[in-house]
Design an enzyme around this catalytic site. Structure first.
Site, PDB file in Angstrom:
ATOM      1  CE1 TYR A  33       1.096  -0.293   4.393  1.00  0.00           C
ATOM      2  CE2 TYR A  33       0.054   1.861   4.377  1.00  0.00           C
ATOM      3  CZ  TYR A  33       0.860   0.931   4.989  1.00  0.00           C
ATOM      4  OH  TYR A  33       1.446   1.228   6.194  1.00  0.00           O
ATOM      5  CE  LYS A 147       3.172   3.208   3.288  1.00  0.00           C
ATOM      6  NZ  LYS A 147       3.325   3.176   4.733  1.00  0.00           N
ATOM      7  CD  GLU A 180      10.110   1.733  10.294  1.00  0.00           C
ATOM      8  OE1 GLU A 180       9.956   2.722   9.556  1.00  0.00           O
ATOM      9  OE2 GLU A 180      10.014   0.559   9.881  1.00  0.00           O
ATOM     10  CG  LEU A 205       8.317   2.428   4.727  1.00  0.00           C
ATOM     11  CD1 LEU A 205       8.027   1.169   3.935  1.00  0.00           C
ATOM     12  CD2 LEU A 205       7.035   3.182   4.999  1.00  0.00           C
TER      13      LEU A 205
END
Ligand code: PDD
Length: 287
Positions: A33, A147, A180, A205
């Site tokens: 996505y 992702k 993250e 990411l």
């Protein structure tokens, strides 16, 4: 105003939009996505988002459902139909509908869904007041650069943050280094004023906002290091913040029980947010 969703070739009223129960996204989280910011009806950093979508797809051996140009046109048409000015465009591609079997189906076409969401970015206290984050072990797989819609560890982490009254959870690897957030990249500013964020790799990411903020920082002559930082270093940092398509630059004023700086958004975080807003509304050219 009626809200539409694009589902496999049709613009459907949002409340009637549905996918098949044997969509592999539903059954295996077999899909990827993108979330693209919308400001004044325009996409922000659309090119890099489509680049990342193509890369995510190729890393999981899926083809683009259609050309980039057609995807862009569908996105624009949906934004127009929904009359959305500020918010986000959500794009999801799954491997399609097929009888449940872990192996890839031979003849199935990818399934494409796009939605928009209105967000009132102006009235969000997180930008002016800053937010708290907690730290949690990173429980995800080793390809966090893709992702994927497989977001269970991220959801568990975000809920843990919410239960603790925090905005985000910073995930920590087995060496005690922050990877993250569950839906954002993590940054600190050292006492010498150096900007620090983890370097690109499979561990995080490759945030599109991260990339733009790095470009702005270079243009503004801010010293920066792309390297991992520990939870301890973060807790004693001068400033901290997170970046994402929906967080922009959100200052962090508390990490677990440690107050960051004087407990209010730091000066560099605030300047980066202001520059990023200028960039989003087109009054700053970057790169
Ligand atoms: N999340 N890291 C993770 C795990 C993310 O899910 C995101 C984005 C980011 C920041 O990437 P970008 O700057 O390209 O938005 C980093 C989106 C917003 C989401 O899942 O809603």
């Amino acid at each position: 105003m009626a809200r539409f969703a694009y589902v496999n070739g049709r613009y459907l009223p949002h409340r009637l939009a549905a996918v098949h129960i044997e969509d592999r996204g539903y059954q295996f989280a077999d899909g990827v996505y993108e979330v693209v910011t919308l400001v004044a009806g325009q996409t922000v950093d659309e090119g890099p988002h489509f680049d990342r979508l193509e890369r995510s797809l190729s890393e999981v051996a899926m083809a683009m459902p259609m050309s980039r140009r057609v995807l862009q046109l569908i996105g624009r048409e949906l934004i127009r139909r929904n009359g959305v000015r500020d918010g986000l465009l959500y794009i999801q591609v799954t491997r399609g509908v097929a009888p449940r079997d872990h192996r890839f189906p031979v003849q199935t076409r990818p399934a494409l869904v796009m939605t928009t969401k209105y967000i009132d970015f102006a009235s969000q206290p997180k930008f002016s007041d800053g937010v708290a984050v907690i730290t949690i072990p990173d429980q995800r797989w080793t390809r966090r650069d893709i992702k994927t819609i497989s977001l269970l560890p991220n959801c568990l982490g975000k809920q843990q943050a919410a239960d603790a009254g925090a905005y985000e959870a910073w995930q920590v690897d087995t060496d005690g280094l922050v990877t993250e957030g569950t839906s954002s990249n993590a940054w600190i500013v050292t006492s010498e004023g150096r900007l620090v964020t983890r370097q690109l790799g499979n561990e995080i990411l490759h945030g599109v906002t991260r990339r733009t903020i790095l470009t702005i920082a270079v243009e503004e002559g801010i010293e920066l290091d792309e390297r991992p930082f520990s939870v301890d270093e973060a807790k004693t940092a001068a400033e901290a913040f997170v970046t994402s398509a929906t967080s922009f630059v959100t200052p962090v004023v508390r990490i677990d029980d440690a107050v960051i700086g004087d407990g209010t958004p730091g000066p560099l975080s605030r300047r980066l947010l202001a520059w990023y807003r200028d960039y989003m509304n087109g009054s700053r050219q970057t790169g």
